[in-house]
Write a protein that holds these residues in place. Structure first.
Motif, PDB file in Angstrom:
ATOM      1  N   THR A 230      36.653  41.063  40.831  1.00 16.68           N
ATOM      2  CA  THR A 230      37.770  41.295  39.906  1.00 16.68           C
ATOM      3  C   THR A 230      38.897  40.295  40.149  1.00 16.68           C
ATOM      4  O   THR A 230      39.462  39.732  39.209  1.00 16.68           O
ATOM      5  CB  THR A 230      38.302  42.729  40.059  1.00 16.68           C
ATOM      6  N   ALA A 231      39.220  40.064  41.421  1.00 14.64           N
ATOM      7  CA  ALA A 231      40.288  39.116  41.754  1.00 14.64           C
ATOM      8  C   ALA A 231      39.924  37.704  41.299  1.00 14.64           C
ATOM      9  O   ALA A 231      40.764  36.972  40.771  1.00 14.64           O
ATOM     10  CB  ALA A 231      40.564  39.140  43.259  1.00 14.64           C
TER      11      ALA A 231
ATOM     12  N   LEU B 223      38.572  43.042  33.007  1.00 15.21           N
ATOM     13  CA  LEU B 223      38.504  42.071  34.101  1.00 15.21           C
ATOM     14  C   LEU B 223      39.462  40.904  33.863  1.00 15.21           C
ATOM     15  O   LEU B 223      40.008  40.332  34.797  1.00 15.21           O
ATOM     16  CB  LEU B 223      37.079  41.531  34.235  1.00 15.21           C
TER      17      LEU B 223
ATOM     18  N   GLU C 101      32.335  48.429  47.005  1.00 20.61           N
ATOM     19  CA  GLU C 101      33.706  48.503  46.487  1.00 20.61           C
ATOM     20  C   GLU C 101      34.486  47.235  46.834  1.00 20.61           C
ATOM     21  O   GLU C 101      35.258  46.722  46.010  1.00 20.61           O
ATOM     22  CB  GLU C 101      34.402  49.730  47.064  1.00 20.61           C
ATOM     23  N   GLN C 102      34.270  46.723  48.037  1.00 19.35           N
ATOM     24  CA  GLN C 102      34.943  45.476  48.431  1.00 19.35           C
ATOM     25  C   GLN C 102      34.485  44.313  47.559  1.00 19.35           C
ATOM     26  O   GLN C 102      35.297  43.486  47.123  1.00 19.35           O
ATOM     27  CB  GLN C 102      34.664  45.180  49.907  1.00 19.35           C
TER      28      GLN C 102
ATOM     29  N   ARG D 121      40.291  37.164  37.536  1.00 20.27           N
ATOM     30  CA  ARG D 121      41.672  37.023  37.078  1.00 20.27           C
ATOM     31  C   ARG D 121      42.284  35.682  37.471  1.00 20.27           C
ATOM     32  O   ARG D 121      43.364  35.334  37.009  1.00 20.27           O
ATOM     33  CB  ARG D 121      42.500  38.185  37.618  1.00 20.27           C
TER      34      ARG D 121
ATOM     35  N   THR E  54      31.245  34.650  47.514  1.00 16.51           N
ATOM     36  CA  THR E  54      31.095  35.979  46.924  1.00 16.51           C
ATOM     37  C   THR E  54      29.708  36.143  46.319  1.00 16.51           C
ATOM     38  O   THR E  54      29.079  37.209  46.446  1.00 16.51           O
ATOM     39  CB  THR E  54      32.172  36.207  45.847  1.00 16.51           C
TER      40      THR E  54
ATOM     41  N   ARG F  23      33.351  44.532  44.534  1.00 16.34           N
ATOM     42  CA  ARG F  23      33.923  44.736  43.208  1.00 16.34           C
ATOM     43  C   ARG F  23      35.347  44.212  43.152  1.00 16.34           C
ATOM     44  O   ARG F  23      35.746  43.546  42.193  1.00 16.34           O
ATOM     45  CB  ARG F  23      33.892  46.220  42.847  1.00 16.34           C
ATOM     46  N   ASP F  24      36.122  44.482  44.196  1.00 21.90           N
ATOM     47  CA  ASP F  24      37.503  43.993  44.247  1.00 21.90           C
ATOM     48  C   ASP F  24      37.551  42.469  44.280  1.00 21.90           C
ATOM     49  O   ASP F  24      38.406  41.845  43.640  1.00 21.90           O
ATOM     50  CB  ASP F  24      38.222  44.576  45.466  1.00 21.90           C
ATOM     51  N   GLU F  25      36.650  41.862  45.055  1.00 17.23           N
ATOM     52  CA  GLU F  25      36.617  40.403  45.150  1.00 17.23           C
ATOM     53  C   GLU F  25      36.275  39.769  43.800  1.00 17.23           C
ATOM     54  O   GLU F  25      36.909  38.791  43.375  1.00 17.23           O
ATOM     55  CB  GLU F  25      35.581  39.964  46.190  1.00 17.23           C
TER      56      GLU F  25
END
Length: 319
Positions: free
Chosen positions: A19-20, A185, A12-13, A23, A40, A15-17
């Motif tokens: 996604t950030a 995304l 999950e972490q 963007r 990453t 995935r957040d990285e």
């Protein structure tokens, strides 16, 4: 905490990285993104090798494909074409392992972009056509991107009518566009209308007697970028649209209008002077070397500004 729970949190972490980073990848300088992308990617592949939960493999391969694609674009921005194409192939393999048709199609679009920027339009057209066949089942903007990429490549090859048909296909796909997970995304995974108008402008600029259409499309792209939220404002594509507009103005003999179009591009700081931006500026500079501009002060001044700009690309900042 169980091993399975810890692994889930890590995924999950990651995935957040990812996604950030997605963007940030259109609007932030490549020099600020390169380190985080490498870190990453290393973490994602490390988790792929060590994750004890089979259910995580699908998403980890998807994340690996996404970050490899972004890193390929970063290498491309720094004019490292061999590394960029290798990572684009890696993105495709990861997408295939994840069973993600949208990312497979997108990876072919990335390969098409790299080939096009490298002056290989035949190869670019082949990659775009391959991606378009994969994207038949996709509803997201990747399908429009592939059609536009095909149009640009065909126009460079002198195939005017097929290029126009590809643009018409892109417009039809845009009308039936339904956001998918790649569009969500954002960043380079979302092909916005502003980017589509830029690609159309670039296509028409290569076609005979289509200068007015090229100007219209470039102007529309610039206006949409001016009104876009920061995370969707691709400085590279906006600069590309301005370079197309300037190129058409130069061909019409109006160096002053070309200078006005290029003003914001000439003011880009070094980290944003990516390989694509430099290539667009070089096209304008080449057009200004026409003999009819020999005794035109405005043309000479603009040519000198472009030559000075070309001496300091973003690649000069990287080791």
């Amino acid at each position: 905490m169980t091993t399975t729970t810890a692994a889930t949190i890590t995924v999950e972490q990651l995935r957040d990285e990812v996604t950030a980073l997605a963007r940030r990848c259109l609007c932030d300088p490549v020099t600020e993104l390169f380190g985080p992308l490498l870190e990453t990617q290393e973490r994602v592949f490390s988790r792929l090798e060590n994750d004890p939960v089979p259910e995580h493999l699908h998403e980890l391969y998807l994340l690996a494909g996404l970050v490899s694609g972004m890193l390929a674009k970063a290498h491309h921005d720094l004019d490292r074409e061999h590394q960029a194409m290798s990572l684009a192939r890696m993105a495709y393999v990861c997408a295939d392992n994840a069973g993600h048709g949208g990312l497979r199609a997108w990876s072919r679009g990335l390969q098409s972009l790299l080939a096009y920027s490298g002056g290989r339009p035949q190869e670019a057209a082949a990659f775009a056509d391959c991606g378009a066949r994969i994207a038949v089942e996709q509803t997201g903007s990747v399908a429009s991107w592939l059609a536009c990429g095909l149009a640009r490549a065909l126009a460079r090859l002198g195939a005017a009518e097929p290029a126009r048909l590809a643009l018409a296909r892109a417009e039809d796909l845009r009308e039936h566009h339904v956001h998918d997970d790649l569009d969500a995304l954002g960043g380079i995974f979302l092909f916005t209308p502003a980017r589509q108008h830029h690609y159309a402008a670039d296509t028409y600029a290569c076609l005979p007697e289509q200068a007015d259409r090229a100007v219209h499309e470039a102007t529309r792209s610039i206006a949409l970028y001016a009104a876009a939220p920061p995370e969707q404002r691709s400085f590279g594509d906006e600069a590309g649209a301005r370079c197309v507009l300037a190129l058409i103005r130069v061909r019409a003999g109006d160096a002053t209008a070309a200078r006005d179009a290029l003003g914001p591009v000439l003011r880009l700081d070094l980290p944003r002077r990516t390989a694509e931006v430099m290539a667009g500026m070089a096209r304008v500079g080449d057009a200004l070397r026409h003999s009819r501009f020999v005794d035109v002060p405005e043309a000479r001044d603009l040519r000198e500004q472009i030559e000075w700009f070309a001496q300091r690309p973003a690649s000069a900042l990287s080791s």
